[in-house]
Motif scaffolding. Structure first.
Motif, mmCIF file in Angstrom:
data_model
loop_
_atom_site.group_PDB
_atom_site.id
_atom_site.type_symbol
_atom_site.label_atom_id
_atom_site.label_comp_id
_atom_site.label_asym_id
_atom_site.label_seq_id
_atom_site.Cartn_x
_atom_site.Cartn_y
_atom_site.Cartn_z
ATOM 1 N N ILE A 179 0.858 -1.186 0.000
ATOM 2 C CA ILE A 179 0.000 0.000 0.000
ATOM 3 C C ILE A 179 0.896 1.239 0.000
ATOM 4 O O ILE A 179 1.928 1.257 0.678
ATOM 5 C CB ILE A 179 -0.978 -0.002 1.204
ATOM 6 C CG1 ILE A 179 -2.053 1.069 1.058
ATOM 7 C CG2 ILE A 179 -0.257 0.149 2.524
ATOM 8 C CD1 ILE A 179 -3.171 0.950 2.083
ATOM 9 N N GLU A 180 0.515 2.208 -0.809
ATOM 10 C CA GLU A 180 1.225 3.486 -0.827
ATOM 11 C C GLU A 180 0.286 4.533 -0.258
ATOM 12 O O GLU A 180 -0.820 4.726 -0.784
ATOM 13 C CB GLU A 180 1.633 3.868 -2.258
ATOM 14 C CG GLU A 180 2.780 3.019 -2.785
ATOM 15 C CD GLU A 180 3.298 3.484 -4.150
ATOM 16 O OE1 GLU A 180 4.460 3.227 -4.441
ATOM 17 O OE2 GLU A 180 2.519 4.088 -4.914
ATOM 18 N N LEU A 181 0.721 5.181 0.809
ATOM 19 C CA LEU A 181 -0.101 6.202 1.459
ATOM 20 C C LEU A 181 -0.024 7.505 0.666
ATOM 21 O O LEU A 181 0.856 7.685 -0.184
ATOM 22 C CB LEU A 181 0.375 6.424 2.900
ATOM 23 C CG LEU A 181 0.475 5.153 3.767
ATOM 24 C CD1 LEU A 181 1.015 5.498 5.154
ATOM 25 C CD2 LEU A 181 -0.879 4.464 3.877
ATOM 26 N N ASP A 182 -0.941 8.411 0.970
ATOM 27 C CA ASP A 182 -0.978 9.693 0.252
ATOM 28 C C ASP A 182 0.341 10.447 0.376
ATOM 29 O O ASP A 182 0.729 11.198 -0.522
ATOM 30 C CB ASP A 182 -2.119 10.565 0.786
ATOM 31 C CG ASP A 182 -3.477 10.041 0.350
ATOM 32 O OD1 ASP A 182 -3.524 9.276 -0.636
ATOM 33 O OD2 ASP A 182 -4.480 10.379 1.002
ATOM 34 N N ASP A 183 1.032 10.272 1.524
ATOM 35 C CA ASP A 183 2.298 10.999 1.717
ATOM 36 C C ASP A 183 3.503 10.254 1.142
ATOM 37 O O ASP A 183 4.642 10.670 1.335
ATOM 38 C CB ASP A 183 2.517 11.305 3.207
ATOM 39 C CG ASP A 183 2.684 10.032 4.045
ATOM 40 O OD1 ASP A 183 2.795 8.924 3.472
ATOM 41 O OD2 ASP A 183 2.702 10.143 5.288
ATOM 42 N N GLY A 184 3.245 9.131 0.443
ATOM 43 C CA GLY A 184 4.326 8.410 -0.231
ATOM 44 C C GLY A 184 4.919 7.256 0.563
ATOM 45 O O GLY A 184 5.669 6.449 0.003
ATOM 46 N N ARG A 185 4.591 7.196 1.865
ATOM 47 C CA ARG A 185 5.113 6.072 2.635
ATOM 48 C C ARG A 185 4.408 4.789 2.211
ATOM 49 O O ARG A 185 3.275 4.823 1.746
ATOM 50 C CB ARG A 185 4.937 6.314 4.138
ATOM 51 C CG ARG A 185 5.832 7.419 4.661
ATOM 52 C CD ARG A 185 5.622 7.654 6.146
ATOM 53 N NE ARG A 185 4.255 8.093 6.424
ATOM 54 C CZ ARG A 185 3.748 8.233 7.649
ATOM 55 N NH1 ARG A 185 4.483 7.959 8.700
ATOM 56 N NH2 ARG A 185 2.498 8.648 7.817
ATOM 57 N N ARG A 186 5.091 3.663 2.394
ATOM 58 C CA ARG A 186 4.560 2.377 1.937
ATOM 59 C C ARG A 186 4.524 1.367 3.072
ATOM 60 O O ARG A 186 5.340 1.436 3.994
ATOM 61 C CB ARG A 186 5.429 1.804 0.809
ATOM 62 C CG ARG A 186 5.558 2.723 -0.373
ATOM 63 C CD ARG A 186 6.368 2.061 -1.476
ATOM 64 N NE ARG A 186 6.509 2.968 -2.592
ATOM 65 C CZ ARG A 186 7.620 3.656 -2.858
ATOM 66 N NH1 ARG A 186 8.698 3.482 -2.110
ATOM 67 N NH2 ARG A 186 7.664 4.479 -3.879
ATOM 68 N N ILE A 187 3.587 0.422 2.976
ATOM 69 C CA ILE A 187 3.508 -0.690 3.923
ATOM 70 C C ILE A 187 3.310 -1.968 3.122
ATOM 71 O O ILE A 187 2.405 -2.053 2.290
ATOM 72 C CB ILE A 187 2.324 -0.532 4.916
ATOM 73 C CG1 ILE A 187 2.322 0.845 5.582
ATOM 74 C CG2 ILE A 187 2.361 -1.651 5.967
ATOM 75 C CD1 ILE A 187 1.041 1.150 6.353
ATOM 76 N N ALA A 188 4.138 -2.963 3.404
ATOM 77 C CA ALA A 188 3.971 -4.295 2.818
ATOM 78 C C ALA A 188 3.428 -5.222 3.905
ATOM 79 O O ALA A 188 3.253 -4.806 5.049
ATOM 80 C CB ALA A 188 5.308 -4.805 2.293
ATOM 81 N N GLU A 189 3.176 -6.459 3.537
ATOM 82 C CA GLU A 189 2.616 -7.500 4.413
ATOM 83 C C GLU A 189 1.137 -7.213 4.683
ATOM 84 O O GLU A 189 0.787 -6.231 5.357
ATOM 85 C CB GLU A 189 3.384 -7.644 5.731
ATOM 86 C CG GLU A 189 4.762 -8.255 5.574
ATOM 87 C CD GLU A 189 4.736 -9.683 5.026
ATOM 88 O OE1 GLU A 189 3.817 -10.447 5.367
ATOM 89 O OE2 GLU A 189 5.634 -10.022 4.241
ATOM 90 N N SER A 190 0.312 -8.094 4.165
ATOM 91 C CA SER A 190 -1.138 -7.864 4.210
ATOM 92 C C SER A 190 -1.648 -7.600 5.625
ATOM 93 O O SER A 190 -2.490 -6.716 5.824
ATOM 94 C CB SER A 190 -1.882 -9.056 3.595
ATOM 95 O OG SER A 190 -1.556 -10.260 4.261
#
Ligand SMILES: N[C@@H](CCC(=O)N[C@@H](CS)C(=O)NCC(=O)O)C(=O)O
Length: 110
Positions: A50-61
């Motif tokens: 997932i890419e957040l609006d501020d550009g940070r990302r999170i992996a792992e469902s």
């Protein structure tokens, strides 16, 4: 990846929470998860990401689920009740995903 259960999980939660999102198809079937531009975003070369609006990302469902569920009815405030939610998330990753979901994928995708 439209036919991935791990990708379905955050998609379903965002739908239930009414969070608008843009879905970008990145599929392991076509090798897209191994391409350099994607690996630069997720070095583990897997979806979902997932890419957040501020550009940070999170992996792992399940990390994505916990991020999205924070402060909603999908993640209990009570410490014990929350531990039960974590219990299911860890069970899913350690005991369901590798033995059932991956086997299903190996049988279904070809
Ligand atoms: N533990 C990860 C597993 C993610 C996962 O297995 N993703 C698969 C699709 S369901 C994938 O991206 N596979 C790409 C590959 O193996 O090349 C999660 O829950 O997000």
């Amino acid at each position: 990846m439209i036919d991935s259960g791990n990708c379905y999980k955050p998609r379903l939660l965002m739908a239930k929470l009414g969070i608008p999102f843009t879905r970008i198809e990145v599929s392991s079937h076509t090798g897209e998860t191994r391409k350099a531009d994607y690996v630069a975003k997720n070095p583990n070369a897997m979806v979902p990401l997932i890419e957040l609006d501020d550009g940070r990302r999170i992996a792992e469902s399940n990390a994505i689920l916990l991020y999205l569920a924070e402060g909603t009815r999908f993640l209990p405030a009570d410490r014990y009740e929350r531990a039960l939610a974590y219990q299911w998330l860890f069970f899913e990753q350690y005991s369901h995903e590798p033995y059932i979901a991956v086997r299903k994928a190996l049988l279904t995708f070809p």
